[in-house]
Design a protein around this motif. Structure first.
Motif, PDB file in Angstrom:
ATOM      1  N   LYS B  73      34.820  18.398  25.556  1.00  0.00           N
ATOM      2  CA  LYS B  73      36.072  19.112  25.310  1.00  0.00           C
ATOM      3  C   LYS B  73      36.725  18.692  24.006  1.00  0.00           C
ATOM      4  N   SER B  74      35.997  17.967  23.180  1.00  0.00           N
ATOM      5  CA  SER B  74      36.422  17.581  21.825  1.00  0.00           C
ATOM      6  C   SER B  74      37.300  16.334  21.777  1.00  0.00           C
ATOM      7  N   GLY B  75      38.265  16.201  22.664  1.00  0.00           N
ATOM      8  CA  GLY B  75      38.980  14.940  22.752  1.00  0.00           C
ATOM      9  C   GLY B  75      39.923  14.616  21.612  1.00  0.00           C
ATOM     10  N   THR B  76      40.220  15.603  20.761  1.00  0.00           N
ATOM     11  CA  THR B  76      41.255  15.356  19.765  1.00  0.00           C
ATOM     12  C   THR B  76      42.543  15.997  20.255  1.00  0.00           C
TER      13      THR B  76
END
Lengths: 368, 289
Positions: B73-76
């Motif tokens: 989910k990218s996590g940024t």
């Protein structure tokens, strides 16, 4: 289209629950609790002729304590500490007492706690009737303490301060944590070298500060714009606010830990807020609620902080007088906060929590 | 160091997400995990990252301080800028400020993110956000870098940038484990694990896997007849037909050279054939596309 909508609503248990729960709550609140009418006014009667005056008082006055040995200062303390909202301070029996069965004329000063707006208003009305019907020679005087002009703002500002802590604590905090879950960053936090405690504290500290600043601004604005008095100690209010914030932040984290998205979190937060606002005595006086509903009010944390805020600001009540409220908030706060910390720890641990989101996603993927 | 998993089994309720899977991820090597949707790739990586607890088996990964993880989910943080995202990560991993600044600057420049440094991550294109995610995960020079589908849904140019980052992390000594759904780019990994339905389909270098195909593969320009439908699949504008070794001599009609052309299997063919073979043997219920 209609069928699709029904299917979706059926899947969303929470919305369904809310659709059923809300009307029932509204019915209870507006049917029973939402009443400004004060039907009985508990009073304390002090002074040398307390017994005689107590015998004369008609409904809605309800004599709950008669203390001939006490005087005005004791009565004022009882009002300040919130033990009673109304006290009759009787004077000595008139020296010109006549025989012949005629009772001696008596004098009494009615002290009214103006911070309890609705009770004070009701007392004023009941007093007017009583003053007309009282036996000849009775001299009566009405004195409204703490909020002599019976300003609504004086009652509302401390309540508003309480409500702000509740809103920031519960809604904003729950959104903050859920946002993290929704963006998928909670998992990222779980693998970073943070201890669960670091994450927890880091997550709530900003809201803690915001809530504290918010409350200060509201109180200052109330004092400057509406001349709301601040009679008690800042420390006493601060301690109450601190305890109350622990409760609301804890509830906020709990809500976020059982919600998958911000919509759900807001829904759940509103479900906890509405009863608190309605049943805490913030708007409708607790004493006018029927006992069947009132006990709910006594379970809600907001009830106790409203009590503290009004007591400290308007009446200058010391901690020693309001201690049961502090103790209750501390107990509830400890319990909720402890549970929230544990939930937090659980969903940061490997495979812990409800494993919702990514965990179930992979399970779902594998099952496909 | 040699990170990885041994005999790893993960279950979610009654579902077996991973079934006795082993994988080594030595330092300096890019190790790829391939497989279709739901093969168990993400679960394997989440085990390595320590967010999923295995039911059985061993997970060898460094302590959290020395690991980098990019979730699928990218996590940024979408509401933080590119620089703010990176500085949060640098601080979380306790990087000295000066070092963090130099490294951030270099990685931003090389990946073309520098001009967007003040932009919110939520406003980045998919490719740029993915690059940011990989930069964030490798910023603190982790010993094990775990990347879940870093290149999914990304244009070829950004993908080249991403592969540069990945190769760079490996060159710096990190053991890189990544998943990808694209078999053509999986060939860039030095070692591959192919998963299907939670089980190991094949493992080895891309060349090993490609040359391990048993039987023969033909290319046809027209849709093959129904009798080989279960052994054929479409690739671009042509079809591939796999002929298992056992049946080659016996039941198969001789390939018509006018229509079928013998091809050397590549990685995509090899993984597809492995899945077909597994299906033919009665495992797995799903045909690759």
């Amino acid at each position: 289209m209609i069928v699709k909508e029904f299917r979706q609503v059926r899947r969303d248990h929470r919305t369904l629950g809310m659709m059923i729960f809300m009307p029932i709550l509204m019915l209870i609140v507006f049917g029973y609790a939402a009443s400004f009418d004060v039907k009985t006014i508990p009073v304390e009667v002090v002074g040398p002729t307390a017994d005689r005056i107590a015998g004369l008082l008609p409904t809605p006055f309800k004599v709950e304590k008669v203390d001939a040995a006490a005087g005005r200062s004791e009565a004022e303390i009882a009002l300040r500490d919130g033990d009673f909202a109304v006290a009759f301070v009787t004077g000595p029996a008139s020296s010109g007492a006549t025989g012949g069965g005629q009772p001696a004329p008596v004098a009494a000063t009615v002290l009214v706690d103006g911070s309890q707006l609705f009770i004070a208003t009701a007392t004023r009305a009941a007093y007017a009737i009583f003053a007309q019907k009282a036996p000849a020679g009775t001299s009566l005087k009405l004195e409204i303490l703490f909020n002599p002009a019976l300003e609504t703002s004086a009652m509302m500002v401390p309540g508003l301060a309480a409500m702000i802590l509740l809103f920031v604590g519960t809604i904003i905090t729950s959104l903050g944590v859920v946002r993290e879950r929704q963006a998928g960053t909670l998992e990222q936090l779980a693998v970073m070298p943070f201890r669960p405690r670091d994450v927890f504290v880091g997550k709530i500290a900003p809201y803690f500060l915001v809530a504290a600043v918010d409350m200060t601004v509201v109180i200052l604005a109330g004092m400057l714009l509406f001349d709301v008095p601040f009679r008690g100690s800042v420390l006493a209010l601060g301690l109450g606010a601190l305890l109350f914030l622990f409760v609301t932040l804890g509830i906020g984290v709990m809500i976020s830990s059982v919600s998958d998205n911000q919509g759900q979190a807001i829904q759940l937060a509103l479900m906890t807020l509405l009863p608190q606002v309605m049943l805490s005595g913030l708007i409708f006086p607790l004493s006018s609620m029927p006992p069947g509903v009132r006990w709910i009010g006594y379970l809600l944390p907001l009830t106790y902080f409203v009590d503290i805020a009004r007591g400290v600001m308007l009446r200058g009540a010391p901690i020693s007088a309001l201690w049961p409220s502090y103790v209750y908030l501390a107990v509830i706060g400890g319990a909720v906060f402890g549970a929230a910390t544990m939930r937090f720890r659980a969903f940061l641990a490997p495979g812990g929590g409800r494993g919702r989101g990514a965990g179930e996603r992979s399970a779902g993927d594998a099952a496909r | 160091m040699n990170w990885g998993v041994s005999e790893l089994t993960v279950t979610f309720g009654d579902t077996v997400a991973l079934d006795r899977v082993s994988l080594n991820a030595p330092s300096g090597r890019v190790t790829g995990v391939v497989g279709g949707d739901g093969a168990g790739k993400t679960t394997l990586l989440r085990c390595l990252a320590g967010v999923v607890k295995p039911a059985a088996g061993e997970v060898r990964s460094p302590p959290r301080e020395r690991m980098g993880y990019l979730s699928a989910k990218s996590g940024t943080y979408p509401d933080l800028s590119v620089e703010e995202n990176l500085s949060f990560s640098a601080q979380a991993y306790g990087m000295p400020t000066a070092e963090a600044r130099v490294r951030t600057e270099e990685l931003l420049q090389r990946t073309g993110l520098a001009y967007a440094r003040a932009r919110l991550a939520g406003q980045l294109s998919g490719g740029m956000r993915q690059k940011l995610g990989v930069v964030r995960a490798m910023l603190h020079r982790p010993e094990l870098l775990v990347l879940d589908e870093p290149t999914t849904g990304i244009d070829p140019v950004s993908r080249a940038d991403l592969w540069w980052l990945i190769a760079r992390a490996a060159a710096e000594g990190a053991a890189v484990v990544l998943t990808t759904a694209y078999l053509d780019e999986a060939e860039r990994a030095s070692w591959l694990l192919a998963l299907d339905d939670g089980q190991t389909l094949a493992q080895g270098t891309p060349e090993d896997i490609a040359s391990s195909v048993k039987g023969t593969i033909h290319r046809a320009d027209q849709r093959p007849t129904a009798d080989v439908a279960t052994r054929s699949w479409r690739r671009a504008a042509t079809w591939r037909i796999w002929t298992p070794p056992a049946t080659e001599a016996m039941t198969m009609p001789a390939p018509d050279p006018a229509q079928w052309e013998l091809v050397r299997p590549d990685l995509t063919d090899a993984v597809t054939v492995a899945a077909l073979a597994r299906e033919a043997a009665g495992h797995g219920g799903r045909r690759p596309a």
